[in-house]
Design a protein around this motif. Structure first.
Motif, PDB file in Angstrom:
ATOM      1  N   SER A 143       0.857  -1.192   0.000  1.00  0.00           N
ATOM      2  CA  SER A 143       0.000   0.000   0.000  1.00  0.00           C
ATOM      3  C   SER A 143       0.886   1.232   0.000  1.00  0.00           C
ATOM      4  CB  SER A 143      -0.932   0.016   1.226  1.00  0.00           C
ATOM      5  OG  SER A 143      -0.171   0.047   2.420  1.00  0.00           O
ATOM      6  N   GLU A 189      -4.991   5.743  -1.933  1.00  0.00           N
ATOM      7  CA  GLU A 189      -5.741   4.919  -2.875  1.00  0.00           C
ATOM      8  C   GLU A 189      -7.119   5.509  -3.177  1.00  0.00           C
ATOM      9  OE1 GLU A 189      -2.764   2.315  -0.783  1.00  0.00           O
ATOM     10  OE2 GLU A 189      -4.146   3.925  -0.236  1.00  0.00           O
ATOM     11  N   LEU A 219      -2.129  -1.591  -7.986  1.00  0.00           N
ATOM     12  CA  LEU A 219      -2.970  -1.850  -6.819  1.00  0.00           C
ATOM     13  C   LEU A 219      -3.861  -3.077  -7.044  1.00  0.00           C
ATOM     14  CD1 LEU A 219      -3.994   1.800  -5.923  1.00  0.00           C
ATOM     15  CD2 LEU A 219      -2.547   0.284  -4.554  1.00  0.00           C
TER      16      LEU A 219
END
Length: 334
Positions: free
Chosen positions: A200, A212, A259
């Motif tokens: 992350s 994000e 991601l």
């Protein structure tokens, strides 16, 4: 014609074939290192070892043959020198049995792994660094690309290496780490090293929302964002890396794809059983350091190590503690 292209033209065709019969010309072509002017029909007889002028170290850096590698190995550069980093795939062949596949980060390239590769090569390990699709050509803006494209290239390279070497280890950096984990979940990997693994983005209190969240909202309206200076605290190495880097922007489509890759890999961590070494800096300004612990706790590797660094930023192989990185990776792989 480049030095490497001229030198490859003078290698006899039989020297580019392994004892197992795998054609190294195919492997070089796969990773984008074979010059377009290269032709086996145009090659002339090689000069016997020891006769005439020896090829330069720069030419030898891209030479896959065992004979020349043993005759003039590429030494590891002193760590205090301002290095010459090059952002192109490379293959250094030392061992006929063991090879290490090096996977770079998002928006980066082989230059991120070059000094580490030279250290491993000097210790007797063959190393190969690839450049992913969307990362392999200079451009003002980073092109759009997706993780299945990156992984497809990695898997094709792995399959070629499997035909030439008995043992394949993988070293991933940043986004190269989830790619390495995905590979290890589906293919035999002798040993696995993860450096600054991307799980992350590092969250700061003043972001208000997780990074994000912005990528999947306002980020969809912006195809590119400017890239800030590279996350390397060592000034000389940062300057060298910025000269080698291709792009001055990040493609947000590629970031979202990275991601998505992380989401896929999280569900596969229990399939990873390769001996594992994770290296992470607490001062990493790009990825959340907690990602290293997340991976460590969820893989099924019976042998696993997690080592923390306290001085460096994200690109550990180029930063202040790089000498310790090389030593730890070398001991683990060898």
């Amino acid at each position: 014609m480049t030095i490497e292209a001229d030198f490859l033209r003078r290698i006899p065709a039989e020297a580019l074939r392994t004892e197992e019969g795998v054609d190294m010309l195919d492997l070089l072509d796969l990773v984008g290192m074979l010059p377009s002017t290269f032709s086996t029909g145009s090659m002339r007889a090689s000069t016997p070892r020891g006769a005439g002028t020896k090829p330069s170290a720069r030419a030898l850096r891209h030479l896959p043959t065992r004979d020349y590698a043993e005759a003039a190995p590429v030494p590891t550069r002193p760590h205090r020198m301002h290095p010459m980093l090059e952002n192109k795939p490379f293959f250094l062949k030392a061992s006929a049995e063991r090879v290490c596949l090096l996977l770079h980060g998002l928006g980066g390239g082989p230059y991120e792994m070059q000094p580490l590769a030279e250290s491993l090569y000097a210790q007797g390990l063959s190393v190969l660094a690839v450049a992913y699709p969307g990362h392999d050509k200079p451009a003002r803006r980073m092109p759009a690309s997706t993780w299945p494209e990156w992984y497809g290239h990695i898997e094709a390279t792995y399959r070629k290496l499997a035909g030439a070497f008995a043992s394949i280890s993988v070293v991933g950096f940043s986004t190269g780490c989830p790619l390495a984990l995905h590979l290890a979940a589906h293919w035999p990997v002798a040993k696995l090293v993860l450096i600054s693994p991307f799980v992350s983005v590092r969250h700061r209190w003043f972001y208000l929302l997780p990074p994000e969240a912005y990528l999947y909202s306002v980020g969809r309206l912006l195809p590119q964002v400017p890239r800030r200076r590279l996350p390397v605290r060592d000034r000389a190495m940062r300057e060298a890396a910025e000269q080698a880097a291709y792009y001055r922007t990040f493609n947000l489509c590629a970031v979202r794809s990275a991601l998505a890759l992380v989401g896929t890999v999280k569900a596969e961590l229990s399939l990873v059983r390769s001996p594992l070494l994770i290296l992470q800096s607490r001062r990493d300004s790009v990825v959340a350091p907690s990602g290293a612990e997340y991976i460590y706790r969820r893989v099924r590797s019976r042998v696993r190590q997690l080592h923390w660094f306290d001085k460096s930023d994200h690109i550990l192989p180029l930063d202040l503690e790089r000498k310790e990185v090389y030593e730890r990776v070398g001991r683990f792989l060898l």
